[in-house]
Design a protein around this motif. Structure first.
Motif, PDB file in Angstrom:
ATOM      1  N   VAL A 193       6.850   6.735   1.586  1.00 53.77           N
ATOM      2  CA  VAL A 193       7.824   5.712   1.835  1.00 53.77           C
ATOM      3  C   VAL A 193       7.096   4.025   1.938  1.00 53.77           C
ATOM      4  CG1 VAL A 193       9.825   4.951   3.117  1.00 53.77           C
ATOM      5  CG2 VAL A 193       9.306   6.729   2.774  1.00 53.77           C
ATOM      6  N   VAL A 194       7.761   3.635   0.781  1.00 58.48           N
ATOM      7  CA  VAL A 194       6.983   2.218   0.818  1.00 58.48           C
ATOM      8  C   VAL A 194       7.738   0.995   1.170  1.00 58.48           C
ATOM      9  CG1 VAL A 194       5.478   0.234  -0.833  1.00 58.48           C
ATOM     10  CG2 VAL A 194       5.387   2.830  -0.481  1.00 58.48           C
ATOM     11  N   ILE A 225       3.925   3.397   4.105  1.00 56.35           N
ATOM     12  CA  ILE A 225       3.001   1.904   3.850  1.00 56.35           C
ATOM     13  C   ILE A 225       3.559   0.656   3.621  1.00 56.35           C
ATOM     14  CG2 ILE A 225       2.574   2.730   1.517  1.00 56.35           C
ATOM     15  CD1 ILE A 225       0.185   1.842   1.345  1.00 56.35           C
ATOM     16  N   TYR A 226       3.409  -0.024   5.082  1.00 58.62           N
ATOM     17  CA  TYR A 226       4.254  -0.871   4.775  1.00 58.62           C
ATOM     18  C   TYR A 226       3.467  -2.107   4.099  1.00 58.62           C
ATOM     19  CZ  TYR A 226       5.654  -4.250   8.763  1.00 58.62           C
ATOM     20  OH  TYR A 226       6.910  -5.981   8.795  1.00 58.62           O
ATOM     21  N   ILE A 227       3.842  -2.719   3.231  1.00 54.57           N
ATOM     22  CA  ILE A 227       3.287  -4.505   2.303  1.00 54.57           C
ATOM     23  C   ILE A 227       3.733  -5.385   3.216  1.00 54.57           C
ATOM     24  CG2 ILE A 227       2.863  -5.081   0.164  1.00 54.57           C
ATOM     25  CD1 ILE A 227       3.283  -2.396  -0.643  1.00 54.57           C
ATOM     26  N   THR A 228       2.998  -6.217   4.192  1.00 54.84           N
ATOM     27  CA  THR A 228       3.829  -7.062   4.560  1.00 54.84           C
ATOM     28  C   THR A 228       3.773  -8.435   4.156  1.00 54.84           C
ATOM     29  OG1 THR A 228       1.712  -7.571   5.505  1.00 54.84           O
ATOM     30  CG2 THR A 228       2.965  -6.278   6.844  1.00 54.84           C
ATOM     31  N   GLN A 248      -2.596   7.648  12.244  1.00 56.32           N
ATOM     32  CA  GLN A 248      -2.952   8.830  13.009  1.00 56.32           C
ATOM     33  C   GLN A 248      -0.943   9.253  12.960  1.00 56.32           C
ATOM     34  OE1 GLN A 248      -3.981   6.133  14.314  1.00 56.32           O
ATOM     35  NE2 GLN A 248      -6.545   7.198  14.100  1.00 56.32           N
ATOM     36  N   GLN A 249      -0.858   8.731  13.091  1.00 49.85           N
ATOM     37  CA  GLN A 249       0.916   7.978  13.057  1.00 49.85           C
ATOM     38  C   GLN A 249       1.589   8.410  11.625  1.00 49.85           C
ATOM     39  OE1 GLN A 249      -0.598   6.135  14.923  1.00 49.85           O
ATOM     40  NE2 GLN A 249      -0.825   7.498  16.634  1.00 49.85           N
ATOM     41  N   GLY A 250       1.115   7.895  10.776  1.00 47.19           N
ATOM     42  CA  GLY A 250       1.444   8.322   9.270  1.00 47.19           C
ATOM     43  C   GLY A 250       2.175   6.972   9.256  1.00 47.19           C
ATOM     44  N   ILE A 251       0.968   5.488   9.384  1.00 43.68           N
ATOM     45  CA  ILE A 251       1.771   4.183   9.154  1.00 43.68           C
ATOM     46  C   ILE A 251       0.235   2.914   9.166  1.00 43.68           C
ATOM     47  CG2 ILE A 251       2.510   2.173  10.259  1.00 43.68           C
ATOM     48  CD1 ILE A 251       4.211   4.143  13.090  1.00 43.68           C
ATOM     49  N   TYR A 258      -2.360  -5.285  -5.208  1.00 46.80           N
ATOM     50  CA  TYR A 258      -2.343  -6.248  -6.602  1.00 46.80           C
ATOM     51  C   TYR A 258      -1.613  -4.760  -7.808  1.00 46.80           C
ATOM     52  CZ  TYR A 258      -4.632 -10.188  -4.628  1.00 46.80           C
ATOM     53  OH  TYR A 258      -4.251 -10.476  -3.555  1.00 46.80           O
ATOM     54  N   ASN A 259      -2.369  -3.975  -7.961  1.00 47.68           N
ATOM     55  CA  ASN A 259      -1.702  -2.904  -8.790  1.00 47.68           C
ATOM     56  C   ASN A 259      -0.967  -1.883  -7.757  1.00 47.68           C
ATOM     57  OD1 ASN A 259      -2.160  -1.492 -11.030  1.00 47.68           O
ATOM     58  ND2 ASN A 259      -3.612  -0.158 -10.849  1.00 47.68           N
ATOM     59  N   ILE A 260       0.308  -2.222  -8.000  1.00 45.39           N
ATOM     60  CA  ILE A 260       1.378  -1.686  -7.272  1.00 45.39           C
ATOM     61  C   ILE A 260       1.782  -0.443  -8.197  1.00 45.39           C
ATOM     62  CG2 ILE A 260       3.592  -2.970  -8.003  1.00 45.39           C
ATOM     63  CD1 ILE A 260       3.984  -2.501  -4.884  1.00 45.39           C
ATOM     64  N   LEU A 261       2.112  -0.728  -9.431  1.00 47.27           N
ATOM     65  CA  LEU A 261       2.848   0.379 -10.202  1.00 47.27           C
ATOM     66  C   LEU A 261       2.104   2.117 -10.390  1.00 47.27           C
ATOM     67  CD1 LEU A 261       2.932  -1.550 -14.157  1.00 47.27           C
ATOM     68  CD2 LEU A 261       4.240  -1.275 -11.677  1.00 47.27           C
ATOM     69  N   PRO A 262       0.675   2.082  -9.685  1.00 53.64           N
ATOM     70  CA  PRO A 262       0.442   3.410  -9.387  1.00 53.64           C
ATOM     71  C   PRO A 262       0.808   3.951  -8.310  1.00 53.64           C
ATOM     72  CG  PRO A 262      -1.382   2.363 -10.127  1.00 53.64           C
ATOM     73  CD  PRO A 262      -0.391   1.637 -10.243  1.00 53.64           C
ATOM     74  N   LEU A 263       1.069   3.379  -6.502  1.00 52.41           N
ATOM     75  CA  LEU A 263       1.736   3.130  -5.617  1.00 52.41           C
ATOM     76  C   LEU A 263       2.962   3.884  -6.288  1.00 52.41           C
ATOM     77  CD1 LEU A 263       1.135   3.454  -2.831  1.00 52.41           C
ATOM     78  CD2 LEU A 263       1.884   1.286  -2.459  1.00 52.41           C
ATOM     79  N   LEU A 264       3.641   3.052  -6.609  1.00 49.96           N
ATOM     80  CA  LEU A 264       4.710   2.866  -6.456  1.00 49.96           C
ATOM     81  C   LEU A 264       5.700   4.512  -7.633  1.00 49.96           C
ATOM     82  CD1 LEU A 264       6.416  -0.677  -7.816  1.00 49.96           C
ATOM     83  CD2 LEU A 264       7.033   0.528  -5.717  1.00 49.96           C
ATOM     84  N   ALA A 265       4.764   4.779  -8.117  1.00 51.34           N
ATOM     85  CA  ALA A 265       4.937   5.905  -9.205  1.00 51.34           C
ATOM     86  C   ALA A 265       4.256   6.863  -8.455  1.00 51.34           C
ATOM     87  CB  ALA A 265       3.697   6.667  -9.896  1.00 51.34           C
ATOM     88  N   GLY A 266       4.097   7.133  -7.530  1.00 48.39           N
ATOM     89  CA  GLY A 266       4.074   8.128  -6.094  1.00 48.39           C
ATOM     90  C   GLY A 266       4.427   7.185  -5.232  1.00 48.39           C
ATOM     91  N   THR A 267       5.652   6.646  -4.720  1.00 52.01           N
ATOM     92  CA  THR A 267       6.686   6.844  -4.294  1.00 52.01           C
ATOM     93  C   THR A 267       8.020   7.308  -4.210  1.00 52.01           C
ATOM     94  OG1 THR A 267       6.204   4.059  -4.321  1.00 52.01           O
ATOM     95  CG2 THR A 267       7.853   4.968  -2.610  1.00 52.01           C
ATOM     96  N   ASP A 268       8.244   8.091  -3.157  1.00 52.41           N
ATOM     97  CA  ASP A 268       9.110   8.457  -3.162  1.00 52.41           C
ATOM     98  C   ASP A 268      10.319   8.002  -2.518  1.00 52.41           C
ATOM     99  OD1 ASP A 268       8.655  11.511  -2.843  1.00 52.41           O
ATOM    100  OD2 ASP A 268       7.222  10.845  -1.734  1.00 52.41           O
ATOM    101  N   ILE A 269      10.969   6.997  -1.906  1.00 49.07           N
ATOM    102  CA  ILE A 269      11.869   5.833  -1.438  1.00 49.07           C
ATOM    103  C   ILE A 269      11.111   4.624  -1.762  1.00 49.07           C
ATOM    104  CG2 ILE A 269      13.177   4.882   0.259  1.00 49.07           C
ATOM    105  CD1 ILE A 269      13.807   8.032   1.182  1.00 49.07           C
ATOM    106  N   LEU A 270      11.544   3.256  -2.268  1.00 51.76           N
ATOM    107  CA  LEU A 270      10.813   2.304  -2.275  1.00 51.76           C
ATOM    108  C   LEU A 270      12.571   1.747  -1.567  1.00 51.76           C
ATOM    109  CD1 LEU A 270       9.251  -0.115  -2.812  1.00 51.76           C
ATOM    110  CD2 LEU A 270      10.835  -0.577  -4.854  1.00 51.76           C
TER     111      LEU A 270
END
Length: 370
Positions: A193-194, A225-228, A248-251, A258-270
């Motif tokens: 989850v992003v 993964i929390y992009i603040t 350790q807690q998955g946070i 900057y290059n967010i497209l690969p991260l988005l492509a591997g995201t289940d929920i945005l």
């Protein structure tokens, strides 16, 4: 071929305009001239792209009558003269406008000079400039099917082309996804989850995310993964560390990607705002979204974007005024714990995406020139 591209004010207008310019430069070997303003973001962004850049003087119209209104009309008159002069010197085959008030004088003077004009609307709810120009433009491209009804008075001109940014996501490979997840230390086997708070951050989204971290830390079904945003990053990290949370807690936290497209492509929920570019990217990728539209944008267009996605079954909208940590966590959990619902939302999201947007825009412009 010579093309004038214009659009400005925000990245949501400028980056799609540059994507179109780049496509025509590659495919048609076109000579590109970008027209913007000195005060807009385009004055910094466009010169870096390598395209020729000229400016005109124009500003947005205020909603109330004041001295600023008089100044606006004075600048508009000046901008019309400047745009006419630039068009006469450059002699373009077509003008392409991508939103923002700078487009108006350029498109109007193109019409006066008999130059074909294509304008493109990025949002579901068209902006004032494009609504005003709809009758004089020769062709109108829209990013989403939901925008068509707002141009019913000129429906023969409308093409559902997609957002140019959507074409960028198809270049992402599985190897790109794996690399970016490894770079951030993410588990390749867990659902992801992003949460994106925007480049400058959004306090209500940050507050809700911080408030739900205790619940996130207790579960094992997904990683977050929390992009603040740059402004809030240090404060957010301090609060997370004080609570004893981390990878350790998955946070996981990042100030900006900057290059967010690969991260988005591997995201289940945005989880994000509902800007046009974001929606174009996630629908091209088929990502379910939880959208928290900004109530501070012109014409509340983000809420129209988010509501359209929700009505189409491709996302869930939470108004900022309703946002709480419990509501955000429960919404995420309900999707993660219902694979069939999540899969259906992915399918509907992908069904709305138009990854071939640049090709569609190119075809619409070339047809116009014929």
């Amino acid at each position: 071929m010579k093309i004038v591209v214009t659009g400005g004010g925000t990245g949501g207008h400028i980056y799609p305009a540059l994507a179109i310019a780049g496509y025509f430069a590659d495919v048609e070997n076109a000579e590109i001239l970008y027209i913007g303003t000195e005060r807009g973001l385009e004055s910094d962004i466009v010169p870096r792209s390598g395209f020729a850049f000229r400016t005109i003087e124009v500003s947005g119209l205020k909603r109330s009558l004041s001295l600023d209104t008089v100044k606006t009309f004075w600048r508009l008159g000046k901008g019309l003269v400047q745009a006419g002069r630039i068009l006469k010197e450059f002699q373009p085959d077509v003008v392409i406008g991508c939103g923002g008030y700078v487009v108006a004088p350029v498109a109007f003077m193109a019409k006066m000079r008999g130059i074909p004009t294509y304008i493109h609307e990025m949002d579901v709810l068209p902006g004032l400039t494009n609504r005003s120009l709809s009758r004089i433009a020769d062709r109108i491209g829209v990013s989403f099917e939901g925008a068509v009804k707002y141009f019913s008075h000129v429906k023969d001109k409308v093409v559902v082309a997609g957002n140019p940014r959507a074409s960028e996501v198809v270049k992402v490979s599985p190897d790109d996804i794996r690399k970016v997840k490894q770079e951030f230390g993410l588990d390749l086997t867990k659902k992801t989850v992003v949460v994106v708070s925007g480049s400058r951050g959004a306090k209500p989204i940050n507050d809700a995310t911080l408030g739900m971290l205790e619940s996130v830390a207790k579960q094992k079904n997904f990683q977050l993964i929390y992009i603040t945003g740059q402004i809030h990053y240090n404060d957010v990290v301090r609060q997370i560390q004080e609570k004893g949370y981390g990878p350790q807690q998955g946070i996981f936290t990042q100030p900006f990607v900057y290059n967010i497209l690969p991260l988005l492509a591997g995201t289940d929920i945005l989880v994000s705002r509902a800007g046009a570019t974001t929606i174009a990217e996630v629908t091209a990728l088929g990502i379910p979204g939880i959208y928290i539209p900004s109530p501070y944008v012109t014409n509340n267009h983000q809420e129209h974007n988010a509501r359209w996605l929700a009505d189409e079954g491709a996302g869930i909208m939470i108004k900022e005024s309703d946002l709480t940590p419990d509501l955000l966590y429960d919404t995420i959990s309900s999707l993660i714990e219902s694979p069939s619902k999540l899969q259906e939302m992915k399918k509907r999201s992908r069904g709305l995406g138009i990854p071939e947007a640049l090709s569609n825009i190119h075809q619409a412009v070339m047809d116009l020139l014929k």
